[in-house]
Scaffold this active site. Sequence first.
Site, PDB file in Angstrom:
ATOM      1  N   ASP A 114       0.776  -1.245   0.000  1.00 27.76           N
ATOM      2  CA  ASP A 114       0.000   0.000   0.000  1.00 27.76           C
ATOM      3  C   ASP A 114       0.811   1.301   0.000  1.00 27.76           C
ATOM      4  OD1 ASP A 114      -1.831  -1.994   0.285  1.00 27.76           O
ATOM      5  OD2 ASP A 114      -2.731  -1.242   2.126  1.00 27.76           O
ATOM      6  N   GLU A 138       2.170 -10.016  10.879  1.00 29.37           N
ATOM      7  CA  GLU A 138       1.880  -9.499   9.531  1.00 29.37           C
ATOM      8  C   GLU A 138       3.181  -9.101   8.822  1.00 29.37           C
ATOM      9  OE1 GLU A 138      -0.635  -6.092   9.870  1.00 29.37           O
ATOM     10  OE2 GLU A 138      -1.146  -6.014   7.732  1.00 29.37           O
TER      11      GLU A 138
END
Length: 458
Positions: free
Chosen positions: A189, A420
């Site tokens: 992102d 993550e």
Amino acid sequence: MHPDLSPTLPVIPEVCAELWASAARVLDANWVGDHTVPSRTLYPHQWSWDTAFTAIGLAYVNQPRAWRDLRSLFAAQWPDGRVPHIAFDPDTPEEAYFPGPRFWNVPAYAGRPARSSTGLVQPPLHALAAWEVYRHAAAHGADAVQQARIELDRLYPRLVAQQEYLGDRRDAGGGGLASIVHPWESGLDDSPAWDEALAAVPADPGLLDRHPRRDLALSDAAHRPTDTDHARYVGLVLDYQAGEYSDTGLAERHAFVVECPGFNAVLATAELALAQIAGVLGRPSEARRHRERARDVTAAIGRRLWNPETRTFHARDVRTGRLSPAHCVSGLLPLMLPDLEPDQVDGILAELRSERFGLPAPSHDRTAREFDTHRYSRGPVWINVNWLLRRGLLVHGRRDEAEELRRRLVRLVHRNGHFEYFHPEEGGGLGTSAFSWTAALCLDLLADRSAPAYARAA
Ligand code: 2M8
């Protein structure tokens, strides 16, 4: 370098057994009946490329779930072939994730109610995932193999439609590559790969008052994209939505249109996987067509995204024709492609071995001013991207480095947990814990050291 990131030791069997069991537990805990969520807290819906990575791990521990996950995602495919980047779970409240179904406001389509999905896409890794699940079916018995063929047969036309959408409607630059219209489509992102193109996108802080962020309630603001970037992300969705998520005339009317080397490397890899699937389904001419298409996309990546001076790949801003100056991990992902020019393979390997990256590779150049050890795709190590890079090393016969990377990734997750992402210098876990693709890809890293069928000899 911290010892978590540099062990040359073999992975001991106890480590493998513990990691295997913990990874399987994470996948069980994140299964919600007909799909897997990336994280119960931060990401409570079904994400597109997460589903592909997750299926690659489920292939070992639960084949029916792997297929079910892929089927659930493709049930949200749009009539134009796009596979949405999020398929919304109708049982999850609107407030659980922003931007949720109400914000995207997608009309009803293909028998699905309104507000079922987003209108963006993500890297099309699903053909590769389907192929990997099929490849491991034999270990689960004859019924699993039979079921896998049925699933491949059902998925194949949908996977082809996904490729056609990306190769046709998303070829905004007209040069044979798919463009992304939002940083979220890359899966990386806030990568510095978009900084230059994003600088031209207005950042309206008022948008964040009207549409408050939800992620900051669940994770540290220093680990997430900045408010300025977030305001641009929201504005870009609103613009794409105002054009009814149409892709006509994108380069002229949309503020962010970028050709990403990572996204397009996955696009070409999907064609190679489709060639293998078409072979199993007894469709040799289609298999040939997929291989040709993979060569065409590879050649277009080489032509449009290679900078002979930096000797690596960079994102191209379609609106200005400029290559991003940033050295990002997405620029290394074309290594997955067997038909890449030898000089470009050498360039990527040199970049990977240089002080900018190393194994495991951080998401961004360690020597860059904007390298940030904590913030999302601006520095931290991600397991999925390194899994793709390892595949690239195997495709080009670099077995020793692939094995070294495998051991380091296994040790990193074993010591720190299924996070993550990870600190690129100290190795600690960042972002959310119990994250599905980290767990799923650990299973594959533990179980499979084979090279893809189309790998080149060393
Ligand atoms: C992250 O992206 C979402 C938006 O799609 C977010 O930040 O809220 C990225 O890491 C993306 O690659 C990933 O698919 C998604 C879910 O894990 O989270």
